[in-house]
Design a protein around this motif. Structure first.
Motif: not given
Ligand code: PNS
Length: 169
Positions: A17-19, A46, A51, A81-83, A97, A111, A114-115
């Protein structure tokens, strides 16, 4: 015949996942390595509505598709949404990652924990190729905006798209 023999073989799936605003050679390195470890790799943009990106989500997806087509087992999507919810919907047990440096680790660990606490999804960290340990989409955009050469840090199609976008601005 045991119960397991009659079951369909489970595809090993992971998500990167990423921006991806935009995808860099550093991202591509991690995606390519993940594509060797898993049967199917989802590269997922995501969506973060707070942003504003340089590229739209559709443009990012298009660029990622162009530069990952060589791998053959990569699917490109977006999600708002949430990953962990995305992983559940797609039945994906693993998040891959890249870790560039120790400075990435603090937030990435938070993260990942948490996930994992939310749904049990695992996060696997791949050490970034040292060639790209300083590389981020934000830095590339900043350097390019001031006329610096970033051509060696991006796939050709992405470099062309970035050059065009900066000329338009
Ligand atoms: O490329 P990035 O911006 O470093 O990626 C960060 C990303 C998009 C992977 C992270 O922000 C994400 O997982 N966002 C989705 C929303 C989410 O699940 N947030 C809770 C993370 S514990």
């Amino acid at each position: 015949m045991t119960g397991t023999e009659s079951e369909e073989p489970q595809l090993r799936r992971a998500v990167c996942p990423g921006s991806y605003d935009p995808i860099t050679n550093g991202h591509l390195d991690i995606i390519g390595r993940a594509s060797k470890l898993y049967d199917e790799v989802y590269v997922t943009v995501m969506i973060n509505k707070s942003k504003k990106g340089l590229f739209t989500v559709d443009e990012r997806i298009d660029l990622i598709r162009q530069v990952t087509s060589e791998f053959g087992n990569v699917r490109v999507e977006s999600f708002h949404g949430l990953l962990v919810d995305y992983c559940k919907q797609r039945d994906i047990p693993a998040i891959v990652k890249g870790l560039r440096a120790v400075s990435d680790f603090d937030y990435e660990l938070q993260m990942a924990q948490m996930n994992n606490g939310l749904t049990g999804v695992e996060t696997l960290f791949v050490p970034t190729n040292p060639t790209y340990s300083f590389l981020s989409s934000s830095l590339v955009k900043e350097v390019a905006a001031w006329g610096g050469d970033v051509s060696h840090l991006l796939p050709d199609a992405v470099f062309d798209a970035l050059s065009r976008r900066l000329r338009e601005q």
